[in-house]
Design an enzyme around this catalytic site. Structure first.
Site, short mmCIF file in Angstrom:
data_model
loop_
_atom_site.label_atom_id
_atom_site.label_comp_id
_atom_site.label_asym_id
_atom_site.label_seq_id
_atom_site.Cartn_x
_atom_site.Cartn_y
_atom_site.Cartn_z
N TYR A 54 0.89 -1.17 0.00
CA TYR A 54 0.00 0.00 0.00
C TYR A 54 0.92 1.22 0.00
CZ TYR A 54 -3.50 -3.11 2.30
OH TYR A 54 -4.34 -4.11 2.65
N CYS A 57 1.32 2.59 3.69
CA CYS A 57 1.66 1.67 4.79
C CYS A 57 3.12 1.92 5.22
CB CYS A 57 1.47 0.24 4.30
SG CYS A 57 2.34 -1.00 5.25
N CYS A 60 5.49 -0.91 4.39
CA CYS A 60 5.80 -0.95 2.95
C CYS A 60 6.82 0.13 2.61
CB CYS A 60 4.54 -0.73 2.12
SG CYS A 60 3.24 -1.93 2.46
N1 LIG Z 1 4.77 -6.74 11.08
C1 LIG Z 1 4.27 -6.55 9.74
C2 LIG Z 1 3.07 -5.62 9.81
C3 LIG Z 1 2.38 -5.45 8.46
C4 LIG Z 1 1.00 -4.83 8.60
O1 LIG Z 1 0.41 -4.77 9.68
N2 LIG Z 1 0.46 -4.37 7.49
C5 LIG Z 1 -0.85 -3.80 7.47
C6 LIG Z 1 -0.85 -2.52 6.61
S1 LIG Z 1 0.00 -1.21 7.40
C7 LIG Z 1 -1.83 -4.76 6.79
O2 LIG Z 1 -1.52 -5.34 5.77
N3 LIG Z 1 -3.03 -4.94 7.37
C8 LIG Z 1 -4.05 -5.79 6.77
C9 LIG Z 1 -5.07 -5.02 5.97
O3 LIG Z 1 -4.92 -3.82 5.73
O4 LIG Z 1 -6.00 -5.68 5.49
C10 LIG Z 1 5.40 -6.03 8.86
O5 LIG Z 1 6.39 -5.51 9.39
O6 LIG Z 1 5.33 -6.19 7.63
#
Ligand SMILES: N[C@@H](CCC(=O)N[C@@H](CS)C(=O)NCC(=O)O)C(=O)O
Length: 130
Positions: A54, A57, A60
């Site tokens: 995203y 994010c 990201c």
């Molecule tokens: N610990 C993970 C956290 C990733 C995360 O929480 N990503 C969120 C976006 S900021 C996500 O994909 N949430 C699921 C959604 O939006 O459906 C990392 O470092 O990659």
């Protein structure tokens, strides 16, 4: 609980999204400079990689900064809107979570690597000395 976590991250993204994008733009690393042949080789290797992400994010953003630092031209796919890309992420990797790096081997078999720290470690391990 899952709904609450999704709502929490969505709120964080909406509120902090512009800050994440601005910070990324202002602090984007210069990127290593390779001789042309080495960069061409890296570019070819990067064709087998795809980052599902995203724009807003922060995890990201961390991965994108590392891609810039290592001068990696990896295709980026916005998996935020509902649609075929998000569906591909969910079906292939098993979770609609970003960042996720799709790594396809020579036989066409794909591995879906989640978690920003793991993705960064993978990219460093593969490309830092390339
Ligand atoms: N610990 C993970 C956290 C990733 C995360 O929480 N990503 C969120 C976006 S900021 C996500 O994909 N949430 C699921 C959604 O939006 O459906 C990392 O470092 O990659």
């Amino acid at each position: 609980m899952k709904t609450f976590i999704r709502f929490f991250f969505k709120t964080v993204r909406v509120v902090l999204g512009p800050v994440v994008v601005l910070k990324e733009t202002l602090t984007r690393p210069r990127g290593v400079v390779r001789i042309q042949a080495a960069q061409d080789k890296v570019n070819r290797q990067c064709k087998s990689l795809t980052l599902y992400q995203y724009k807003t994010c922060p995890f990201c953003s961390k991965v994108r900064q590392e891609m810039s630092r290592l001068s990696l031209n990896i295709q980026r796919i916005d998996a935020q809107p509902a649609g075929p890309d998000r569906q591909a992420l969910l079906q292939g990797g098993g979770q609609a979570k970003v960042p996720c790096l799709k790594i396809t081997d020579k036989a066409g078999k794909s591995e879906w690597l989640y978690d920003s720290d793991k993705i960064i470690a993978y990219l460093r391990g593969r490309f830092v000395a390339a």
